[in-house]
Design a protein around this motif. Structure first.
Motif, PDB file in Angstrom:
ATOM      1  N   ASP A  10       9.348  -0.799   0.923  1.00  0.00           N
ATOM      2  CA  ASP A  10       8.220  -1.663   0.592  1.00  0.00           C
ATOM      3  C   ASP A  10       7.003  -1.288   1.423  1.00  0.00           C
ATOM      4  OD1 ASP A  10       9.200  -3.193  -1.463  1.00  0.00           O
ATOM      5  OD2 ASP A  10      10.057  -4.724  -0.144  1.00  0.00           O
ATOM      6  N   GLN A  11       5.813  -1.431   0.802  1.00  0.00           N
ATOM      7  CA  GLN A  11       4.526  -1.080   1.388  1.00  0.00           C
ATOM      8  C   GLN A  11       4.434   0.421   1.666  1.00  0.00           C
ATOM      9  OE1 GLN A  11       2.901  -3.680   4.412  1.00  0.00           O
ATOM     10  NE2 GLN A  11       4.252  -5.364   3.818  1.00  0.00           N
ATOM     11  N   VAL A  12       5.137   1.211   0.842  1.00  0.00           N
ATOM     12  CA  VAL A  12       5.074   2.656   0.986  1.00  0.00           C
ATOM     13  C   VAL A  12       3.642   3.134   0.770  1.00  0.00           C
ATOM     14  CG1 VAL A  12       5.591   3.089  -1.461  1.00  0.00           C
ATOM     15  CG2 VAL A  12       6.141   4.826   0.273  1.00  0.00           C
ATOM     16  N   SER A  42      15.401   3.613  -3.853  1.00  0.00           N
ATOM     17  CA  SER A  42      14.957   2.474  -3.066  1.00  0.00           C
ATOM     18  C   SER A  42      16.083   1.456  -2.980  1.00  0.00           C
ATOM     19  CB  SER A  42      13.718   1.825  -3.691  1.00  0.00           C
ATOM     20  OG  SER A  42      13.296   0.699  -2.930  1.00  0.00           O
ATOM     21  N   THR A  74       4.896   3.928   5.713  1.00  0.00           N
ATOM     22  CA  THR A  74       4.627   2.600   5.172  1.00  0.00           C
ATOM     23  C   THR A  74       3.400   2.017   5.841  1.00  0.00           C
ATOM     24  OG1 THR A  74       5.983   1.420   6.794  1.00  0.00           O
ATOM     25  CG2 THR A  74       7.093   2.222   4.808  1.00  0.00           C
ATOM     26  N   GLY A 105       6.717   7.009   8.600  1.00  0.00           N
ATOM     27  CA  GLY A 105       8.129   7.013   8.265  1.00  0.00           C
ATOM     28  C   GLY A 105       9.000   7.331   9.471  1.00  0.00           C
TER      29      GLY A 105
END
Length: 315
Positions: A10-12, A42, A74, A105
């Motif tokens: 999430d929020q990549v 994911s 992210t 990351g």
């Protein structure tokens, strides 16, 4: 065919996500066959990518047969990955899977314990936060990427592209990697040890500190051959007391702080003018071009000429 799995959390960061997908998907072997099979997986079917939501066709089970796992950055690196994600990454590492991160990351790999005792990098702006949150990791903010063999980390988004090309070169040789670089309109020769080309700003004195006006004066007069004694006279104190206050409030000495200011000014001149290095050295207050080159490399991690080529290649 080499299996690459891109793990989207999430929020990549969209660019970090798209870089390995594009690079590995386009890579071809000398006979024209695809060199990689790329999948996006994911923990959940839908992934928050900031301005949009994306759907991942594969779950974490895709890591089971991956040869390489890429973890993009992210927007919230302080947010730890879920226990399920951590377990999946650790299981992949235990199987010998190659695991790499792009930008923030690296925080995910560190949270999974995969970087303990290893050297790693991330975007320079997040390096201090990574070091504070994960003291078992040797954080190097001055390189584009770090290759530890099985686990690799890279700096910002552009450095993620360098890392991908490095992986292709490891897997299939320089010729295949060079073709991939040309398709990305990217030079292949940027090595991992090259600096991120960012001089991290020194700690400034706290607001209201007695050093504030002195720092402004020093920055305005950085082109002069200032001495600690002269700076101390300006501050109305002794050289010893001045040095102690500098260390307490800025984390460095007066002359080290001054040298960094000069390098900041030199960076601007290298980016915006065609002045010879010798002239720049004189303008920013270094006694000789040799001293300037030595100090610039120590602070910026590269030579003045290499810095200029990186930022003035179009001139």
């Amino acid at each position: 065919m080499h299996n690459v799995v891109v793990l989207a959390l999430d929020q990549v960061i969209p660019f970090d996500l798209s870089t390995p997908i594009e690079v590995f998907t386009r890579t071809r072997l000398p006979d024209g066959r695809p060199a990689y099979r790329v999948r996006v997986c994911s923990e959940h079917a839908e992934v928050d990518a900031g301005h949009f939501t994306l759907r991942a066709d594969w779950g974490l089970a895709a890591l089971a047969d991956a040869d390489t796992v890429i973890v993009p950055g992210t927007a919230d690196p302080a947010r730890p990955p879920s226990p399920t994600v951590r377990a999946a990454l650790c299981a992949a590492a235990a199987r010998g899977t190659r695991i790499a991160s792009i930008c923030s990351g690296t925080f995910v790999l560190a949270a999974a314990g995969l970087l303990d005792g290893l050297r790693a990098t991330t975007h320079w702006a997040a390096a201090d936060r990574l070091a504070a949150a994960h003291p078992a990791v040797e954080v190097d903010p001055d390189v584009l990427y770090v290759d530890n063999g099985q686990v690799l980390t890279s700096a910002g988004a552009a450095a993620g592209l360098d890392l991908c090309l490095h992986l292709i070169r490891r897997d299939h040789g320089s010729a295949v990697a060079a073709d991939a670089a040309r398709l990305s309109v990217m030079p292949l020769e940027r090595e991992g040890g090259q600096a991120q080309f960012v001089v991290r700003r020194e700690r400034t004195a706290p607001a209201g500190s007695r050093l504030e006006p002195l720092l402004r004066w020093m920055a305005d007069h950085a082109d002069r051959p200032l001495t600690v004694a002269e700076i101390a006279v300006r501050a109305g104190t002794s050289p010893r007391t001045l040095t102690r206050r500098f260390r307490e409030q800025t984390g460095t000495t007066p002359l080290q702080w001054l040298h960094r200011q000069r390098v900041h000014q030199a960076q601007h001149l290298l980016e915006t003018t065609d002045h010879p290095v010798e002239r720049i050295a004189e303008r920013v207050g270094f006694g000789s071009p040799t001293a300037f080159r030595d100090r610039f490399r120590r602070v910026a991690g590269t030579s003045p000429q290499a810095y200029r080529r990186a930022f003035q290649g179009h001139r």
